[in-house]
Motif scaffolding. Sequence first.
Motif, mmCIF file in Angstrom:
data_model
loop_
_atom_site.group_PDB
_atom_site.id
_atom_site.type_symbol
_atom_site.label_atom_id
_atom_site.label_comp_id
_atom_site.label_asym_id
_atom_site.label_seq_id
_atom_site.Cartn_x
_atom_site.Cartn_y
_atom_site.Cartn_z
ATOM 1 N N GLN A 105 -32.709 -54.146 -5.643
ATOM 2 C CA GLN A 105 -32.220 -53.429 -6.818
ATOM 3 C C GLN A 105 -32.550 -54.192 -8.083
ATOM 4 O O GLN A 105 -32.265 -55.384 -8.218
ATOM 5 C CB GLN A 105 -30.708 -53.222 -6.720
ATOM 6 C CG GLN A 105 -30.099 -52.710 -8.014
ATOM 7 C CD GLN A 105 -29.280 -51.455 -7.828
ATOM 8 O OE1 GLN A 105 -28.901 -51.118 -6.714
ATOM 9 N NE2 GLN A 105 -28.990 -50.781 -8.912
ATOM 10 N N ASP A 108 -33.492 -51.001 -13.628
ATOM 11 C CA ASP A 108 -33.851 -49.602 -13.848
ATOM 12 C C ASP A 108 -34.584 -48.970 -12.678
ATOM 13 O O ASP A 108 -35.090 -47.854 -12.783
ATOM 14 C CB ASP A 108 -34.713 -49.470 -15.106
ATOM 15 C CG ASP A 108 -35.980 -50.323 -15.026
ATOM 16 O OD1 ASP A 108 -36.098 -51.120 -14.073
ATOM 17 O OD2 ASP A 108 -36.841 -50.182 -15.905
ATOM 18 N N ARG A 109 -34.661 -49.672 -11.565
ATOM 19 C CA ARG A 109 -35.347 -49.093 -10.405
ATOM 20 C C ARG A 109 -34.937 -49.825 -9.135
ATOM 21 O O ARG A 109 -34.341 -50.904 -9.178
ATOM 22 C CB ARG A 109 -36.858 -49.169 -10.572
ATOM 23 C CG ARG A 109 -37.424 -50.580 -10.570
ATOM 24 C CD ARG A 109 -38.942 -50.572 -10.629
ATOM 25 N NE ARG A 109 -39.486 -51.921 -10.580
ATOM 26 C CZ ARG A 109 -40.779 -52.211 -10.497
ATOM 27 N NH1 ARG A 109 -41.665 -51.222 -10.469
ATOM 28 N NH2 ARG A 109 -41.191 -53.461 -10.453
ATOM 29 N N ARG A 122 -40.979 -46.878 -4.735
ATOM 30 C CA ARG A 122 -40.353 -47.245 -6.008
ATOM 31 C C ARG A 122 -39.509 -46.070 -6.489
ATOM 32 O O ARG A 122 -40.007 -44.959 -6.631
ATOM 33 C CB ARG A 122 -41.419 -47.621 -7.049
ATOM 34 C CG ARG A 122 -42.210 -48.869 -6.648
ATOM 35 C CD ARG A 122 -43.393 -49.127 -7.559
ATOM 36 N NE ARG A 122 -44.060 -50.380 -7.212
ATOM 37 C CZ ARG A 122 -44.976 -50.500 -6.259
ATOM 38 N NH1 ARG A 122 -45.352 -49.427 -5.560
ATOM 39 N NH2 ARG A 122 -45.535 -51.674 -6.006
ATOM 40 N N VAL A 123 -38.246 -46.337 -6.734
ATOM 41 C CA VAL A 123 -37.288 -45.302 -7.117
ATOM 42 C C VAL A 123 -36.794 -45.590 -8.528
ATOM 43 O O VAL A 123 -36.183 -46.639 -8.781
ATOM 44 C CB VAL A 123 -36.095 -45.272 -6.131
ATOM 45 C CG1 VAL A 123 -35.107 -44.180 -6.528
ATOM 46 C CG2 VAL A 123 -36.582 -45.077 -4.694
ATOM 47 N N ARG A 124 -37.040 -44.698 -9.462
ATOM 48 C CA ARG A 124 -36.544 -44.854 -10.831
ATOM 49 C C ARG A 124 -35.076 -44.453 -10.883
ATOM 50 O O ARG A 124 -34.675 -43.427 -10.339
ATOM 51 C CB ARG A 124 -37.352 -43.980 -11.802
ATOM 52 C CG ARG A 124 -38.842 -44.262 -11.760
ATOM 53 C CD ARG A 124 -39.601 -43.523 -12.876
ATOM 54 N NE ARG A 124 -39.247 -42.131 -13.016
ATOM 55 C CZ ARG A 124 -39.720 -41.155 -12.242
ATOM 56 N NH1 ARG A 124 -40.546 -41.436 -11.243
ATOM 57 N NH2 ARG A 124 -39.360 -39.911 -12.447
ATOM 58 N N LEU A 125 -34.262 -45.267 -11.540
ATOM 59 C CA LEU A 125 -32.830 -44.984 -11.622
ATOM 60 C C LEU A 125 -32.490 -44.238 -12.903
ATOM 61 O O LEU A 125 -33.016 -44.541 -13.981
ATOM 62 C CB LEU A 125 -32.031 -46.288 -11.560
ATOM 63 C CG LEU A 125 -32.015 -46.998 -10.205
ATOM 64 C CD1 LEU A 125 -31.284 -48.333 -10.321
ATOM 65 C CD2 LEU A 125 -31.377 -46.129 -9.126
ATOM 66 N N GLU A 127 -33.085 -41.319 -14.113
ATOM 67 C CA GLU A 127 -34.135 -40.589 -14.808
ATOM 68 C C GLU A 127 -34.344 -39.242 -14.136
ATOM 69 O O GLU A 127 -33.913 -39.023 -13.004
ATOM 70 C CB GLU A 127 -35.463 -41.370 -14.791
ATOM 71 C CG GLU A 127 -35.452 -42.634 -15.617
ATOM 72 C CD GLU A 127 -36.847 -43.235 -15.727
ATOM 73 O OE1 GLU A 127 -37.837 -42.503 -15.454
ATOM 74 O OE2 GLU A 127 -36.953 -44.430 -16.078
ATOM 75 N N ASP A 140 -42.372 -38.377 -5.923
ATOM 76 C CA ASP A 140 -41.680 -38.808 -7.138
ATOM 77 C C ASP A 140 -40.207 -38.955 -6.803
ATOM 78 O O ASP A 140 -39.510 -37.965 -6.552
ATOM 79 C CB ASP A 140 -41.889 -37.774 -8.250
ATOM 80 C CG ASP A 140 -41.320 -38.231 -9.574
ATOM 81 O OD1 ASP A 140 -41.777 -39.261 -10.096
ATOM 82 O OD2 ASP A 140 -40.397 -37.564 -10.090
ATOM 83 N N VAL A 142 -36.358 -40.304 -7.740
ATOM 84 C CA VAL A 142 -35.401 -40.736 -8.755
ATOM 85 C C VAL A 142 -34.051 -40.913 -8.083
ATOM 86 O O VAL A 142 -33.714 -40.224 -7.122
ATOM 87 C CB VAL A 142 -35.297 -39.729 -9.919
ATOM 88 C CG1 VAL A 142 -36.614 -39.641 -10.675
ATOM 89 C CG2 VAL A 142 -34.896 -38.343 -9.415
#
Length: 275
Positions: A105, A108-109, A122-125, A127, A140, A142
């Motif tokens: 963690q 922001d990701r 890769r997981v964007r937090l 967003e 994609d 999130v």
Amino acid sequence: MDSSDSSLVRATGTGPITNLSRWPEQRPAGLSGSAALPASEVGISNYDQLVGDYKNPILQPWAAEVVKRFGAISLAGITYPNPSNQCWPHPIPFIFKQFQMQMIQEADRIIMLYNGDHEVRRVRLNERHHSPVTPSWYGDSVGHYEGDTLVIDTIGVKTDRPYAMIDLFGTPYTEKLHVVERYRLRDYDGVKDALDRNMKENWLPGGDLLSRHRGKFLQLHLTIEDEGVFTAPWTATLTYMPWPDQLPEQVCAENRAQYYSNDEADVPKADKPDF
């Protein structure tokens, strides 16, 4: 989160495609199987013979024919190609075939590392999905937190790729594939039902490590929907336990070290150069 061992089993309601070919018993630890050939119709999934249940009502007719065709190939004693045995990136949810995962963690990701062939998600937090979404190997993704639960939403998994399937039975997917993952730390009593289902369904090549653990588990509740393939959404659980070691480096392509037998592979040799 440390690297973990895992198992994929049906949750409540409609579940994933299962194997029609069964071993009558759980095999002991080790990476060899073939407990019964021809296989029985009861017992655990026969990892040596992958015959997806094409009669599962969640499959649309065209998808059922795809699964049936792959099963017939396996029954003929032929190993059909999939992302794993052909060393291609694993689409979601095929990637959950990987036994071990490490979750890192950041602000922001979230980075998710899998034990086989250096696969990374890769997981964007906090967003939204990109608009428009450019299809990619892992889609994609999130994420956000709902209390103590990490929720990851994935769309845009690449379809114009070799071996586009979501499981070992060759179940196809379309551009409408939508995957929701919900991760939560749980105690043994909270995951015991999933571990019991796992023992009845899946071959455990390393033995039953999960049921002996009494610390925290990381449990994933998975929801899959794809209007192009399935008649309804379906769910499954994936249960991880902490593992003390670092993720081993397992390279699939151009690799002489056979991860499944710890032997050196025999590779083609030439007495003289080709050019």
